[in-house]
Scaffold this active site. Structure first.
Site, PDB file in Angstrom:
ATOM      1  N   HIS A 227      33.136  48.305  33.244  1.00  0.00           N
ATOM      2  CA  HIS A 227      32.827  49.341  32.782  1.00  0.00           C
ATOM      3  C   HIS A 227      31.718  50.319  32.510  1.00  0.00           C
ATOM      4  CE1 HIS A 227      33.030  51.201  28.922  1.00  0.00           C
ATOM      5  NE2 HIS A 227      33.365  50.296  27.649  1.00  0.00           N
ATOM      6  N   ASP A 407      54.780  48.824  30.233  1.00  0.00           N
ATOM      7  CA  ASP A 407      56.014  48.376  30.836  1.00  0.00           C
ATOM      8  C   ASP A 407      56.166  48.341  32.145  1.00  0.00           C
ATOM      9  OD1 ASP A 407      58.472  47.408  31.278  1.00  0.00           O
ATOM     10  OD2 ASP A 407      59.547  48.788  29.633  1.00  0.00           O
TER      11      ASP A 407
END
Length: 466
Positions: A227, A407
């Protein structure tokens, strides 16, 4: 921001995630999941609430069942490589902003796909790796390693050595995972390349990827990020670029320089972000504000914190649109600021529920460009970290991140969920693709979590009538 909680930046501590066994408390519309951590005496709870009609639907009274004992997942690693950049690019030190310096966390995310019959394909795995290599040309810091400078600040050395990439298979059907929003780290963490052996955040890779294919053709992509480098918005930009390239499409998202907007003043004033006040004015709360207040109150009661102690709820807020003019949407890095709702434990637990809601609302409204610049200057002067623990907890809203748009050529994920939850952190995420339900996940010590479970059920029933 928890400004008085100074942390030595040279320790570079980060939060690890232990293994777990899971119990699920079934409910008609709200679901609470308990993960009993045998090693750390720490639990995770997951609350699911519908946004359709009433905010919370009434929970049922079914007895808990142990879903951990019912699910067994066997995963075999078949290959482990480093995916390097497809072409050489910048090779120096990549500076990190002051906001980056404050978040020494590791986030583990699991994306579950039906696979559209394309699982277990050599060509598919090669496409994923080749498109990752191409995406890293644009997002090259992911292929570097974290280092500490003489001033104590972290930076990324752009070595180009690549991203650890694991190929794995399972003879199970992907259905064995069940509802992955009911986080079972003992299962979920088999699907990510974690870094539990790393002594500090400096040894944690910027990014790791694991792709697990299932007997049925299902596919899980497990992503672990450091992070310190990016927030959720920047991560989804990277994944969007990667998945576009996997489908031979032009990238829809490219990173923009972090050099704009977030530098400290040359001589920063010693100041802190503004505080919020409760002025009694009426507000129309959002679903997120109500959930935040409810969990904040229940957590405070569960931890049995003294009435005169100060409680803080830190909320991650995307700072990009707060600037005038706004920072570019494609700003690469941590563009988040932390709002801070603050009051005594006694006020939080004994005043009307509307008090906590308004505290959360006012804290969120206080995050302006001036607030963020003040936070940047404060970090420059005091080298503090975001402190989630004890009387402070952090909440992050994942539900608006476009995780379900990804996708890679085998359809969009049907579910996305964290593999585990860091201590004293709360995630609010979408339950599944196309669902309006939200899932709230948090971690607490086991004894406190037992109290939390008893408190949250009647609260869910009560708030369903709002």
């Amino acid at each position: 921001f928890g400004h008085e909680d100074h942390v030595n930046p040279h320790t570079y501590k980060y939060r690890r995630a232990p293994t777990a066994v899971t119990q699920t408390f079934e409910a008609s519309a709200a679901e609470i999941v308990q993960d009993g951590y045998s090693n750390s005496q720490r639990d995770i709870r997951v609350i699911r609430a519908s946004k359709k009609g009433r905010l919370f639907k009434e929970a049922g009274n079914e007895k808990p069942r142990n879903i951990g004992a019912m699910r067994k997942l066997d995963v075999k690693i078949t290959n482990a490589v480093n995916v390097s950049l497809a072409r050489k690019t910048f090779g120096g030190l990549y500076a990190l902003s002051n906001l980056d310096q404050t978040i020494p966390y590791v986030i583990e995310i699991v994306f579950a796909f039906k696979g559209e019959g394309k699982g277990r394909s050599f060509a598919l795995m090669e496409t994923i790796k080749e498109s990752l290599a191409e995406a890293l040309v644009e997002f090259y810091p992911f292929a570097g390693r974290l280092v500490a400078g003489s001033d104590g600040k972290m930076a990324v050395r752009c070595t180009g050595e690549g991203v650890p990439f694991v190929e794995a298979t399972s003879e199970n059907d992907i259905g064995v995972l069940g509802d992955i929003s009911a986080i079972d780290p003992a299962i979920m963490r088999k699907l990510v390349k974690h870094s539990d052996g790393a002594p500090t955040i400096l040894e944690v890779p910027m990014l790791t990827v694991q792709v697990t294919t299932f007997k049925c053709g299902g596919i899980v992509v497990g992503i672990v990020i450091n992070h310190v480098l990016v927030d959720g918005k920047a991560l989804t930009d990277f994944i969007a670029c990667w998945s576009d390239l996997a489908r031979a499409k032009p990238p829809s998202a490219l990173p923009l320089s972090r050099s704009i907007g977030l530098a400290p003043e040359e001589t920063p004033a010693h100041r802190s972000p503004p505080t919020t006040t409760h002025n009694g004015s009426s507000i129309v709360p959002t679903t997120f504000e109500v959930i935040s207040a409810l969990v904040w109150i229940s957590r405070t009661k569960a931890l049995r914190i003294g009435p005169h102690e100060t409680m803080k709820l830190l909320t991650a807020v995307d700072g990009r649109p707060k600037f005038d003019p706004p920072l570019p949407s494609g700003y690469f890095g941590n563009g988040i600021a932390w709002s801070c709702a603050e009051c005594s434990a006694g006020e939080l637990t004994h005043k009307p529920f509307s008090f906590a809601v308004q505290k959360v609302h006012e804290a969120l409204q206080s995050v302006t460009e001036n607030y963020i610049r003040s936070a940047i200057d404060h970090v420059e002067l005091n080298r503090v970290l975001v402190d989630c623990g004890g009387n402070a907890c952090c909440i992050s809203k994942w539900s608006q991140l476009p995780f379900y748009n990804m996708d890679f050529g085998f359809g969009r994920p049907f579910q996305v969920a964290p593999a585990t939850v860091p201590n004293d952190v709360i995630f609010v995420a979408s339950h599944s693709r196309g669902s309006d339900d939200l899932v709230v996940s948090l971690g607490l010590p086991r004894d406190a979590m037992d109290i939390f479970a008893k408190l949250i059920q009647p609260e869910l029933t009560l708030k369903s009538k709002l």
